[in-house]
Design an enzyme around this catalytic site. Structure first.
Site: not given
Length: 306
Positions: A15-16, A211, A213, A244, A253
């Protein structure tokens, strides 16, 4: 201190990580790759998002992807395959294809909330209430990530009191798993520890996750600080994909394989096979390999990142 015996790793790369890639990966290849991640021992995966295909072209096939995966028989515990939603329209799409778990996002800063969803924090909380009520009425579990929980560069700072206001709203909805997201990768280990420790102490009995980064090379250190403070879920992305789109040059991440290695060396069980993950990285079974650094430039294909 007493180290935990185990930590839940949730793979969010599909997803990310993939949403930032402009070249759309064929659905069948996505499904095959996700199945390989499951074979490596990952049992919680955030695999797509039910958002506008105009905003995130990579996830236009969310329904099709779930349809393919739900027809598989898995060895061992059934994997939890979840998806991100930002409004009730997304929840309705998730209901239509039998998703069991959804992730929602609330920003801790107004600037990020407006950029990410077009809503103020207050309006986003109202939308979350509608989303949660709709999802739970269909037996779907909802967890929430608080984006920019540790600050947003050039904009508002975030203190513990601001987080408590948001958390109080989530607790009122009986949401028992809350993920604190360091969206821009600004947090230090001390800030991570103090924030998780304070919330864990104030709201006992709830599940806290991170979560993160890895903007300044502090990803693993921040993971460790969070675990020391009581976090029991760490969201990671194979190969460190992600980042982002609202921050130029944003880093990805924390990498699944690095977190799994660190925890293995600490005798903290994750259920993940490191050798399997490494083989998957070396021989990525996708016609377009997003795990090659020169190909993955974090091109912003969409929004709604945590």
């Amino acid at each position: 201190m007493h180290w935990p015996d185990s930590i839940r790793l949730r793979e969010v790369g599909p997803r990310d990580g993939w949403q930032s890639i402009k070249q759309v990966i064929p659905t069948a290849d996505k499904a095959y790759f996700i199945l390989q991640l499951i074979k490596c021992g990952l049992r919680e995966l955030e695999i797509t998002s039910f958002v506008s295909p105009r905003a995130v072209p990579q996830h236009v096939d969310a329904e099709h992807l779930f349809d393919i995966l739900k027809n598989n028989t898995f060895q061992g515990p059934e994997p939890v395959l979840s998806a991100l939603v930002i409004n009730t329209t997304g929840v309705k799409r998730a209901i239509s294809c039998g998703v069991s778990t959804l992730a929602a996002v609330i920003s801790a800063t107004q600037s990020h909330s407006l950029a990410n969803s077009g809503l103020t924090i207050e309006d986003a909380l109202l939308e979350l209430t509608s989303m949660h009520n709709l999802a739970t009425s269909h037996g779907i579990k909802v967890r929430v990530a608080i984006a920019t929980a540790f600050g947003y560069p050039g904009h508002e700072s975030v203190d513990i009191q601001r987080l408590r206001v948001i958390v109080d709203n989530l607790i009122h909805l009986k949401i028992d798993e809350i993920i604190l997201a360091d969206t821009p990768g600004l947090a230090s280990p001390r800030q991570i520890y103090q924030t998780v420790h304070a919330l864990n102490k104030s709201y006992p009995g709830h599940t806290w996750g991170l979560h993160l980064h890895d903007a300044h090379g502090l990803g693993l250190t921040n993971v460790l600080a969070g675990i020391m403070a009581g976090a029991t879920v760490i969201e990671t992305s194979l190969g460190g994909l992600g980042g982002c789109p609202f921050l130029p040059g944003a880093k990805g991440n924390v990498a699944t394989e690095k977190v799994a290695f660190m925890l293995q060396e600490m005798s903290i069980n994750t259920g993940v096979s490191l050798s399997c993950l490494r083989k998957l990285l070396e021989k990525c079974p996708l016609p377009y390999n997003p795990y090659r650094k020169e190909q993955n430039q974090n091109d912003s294909a969409g929004q709604f990142q945590s």
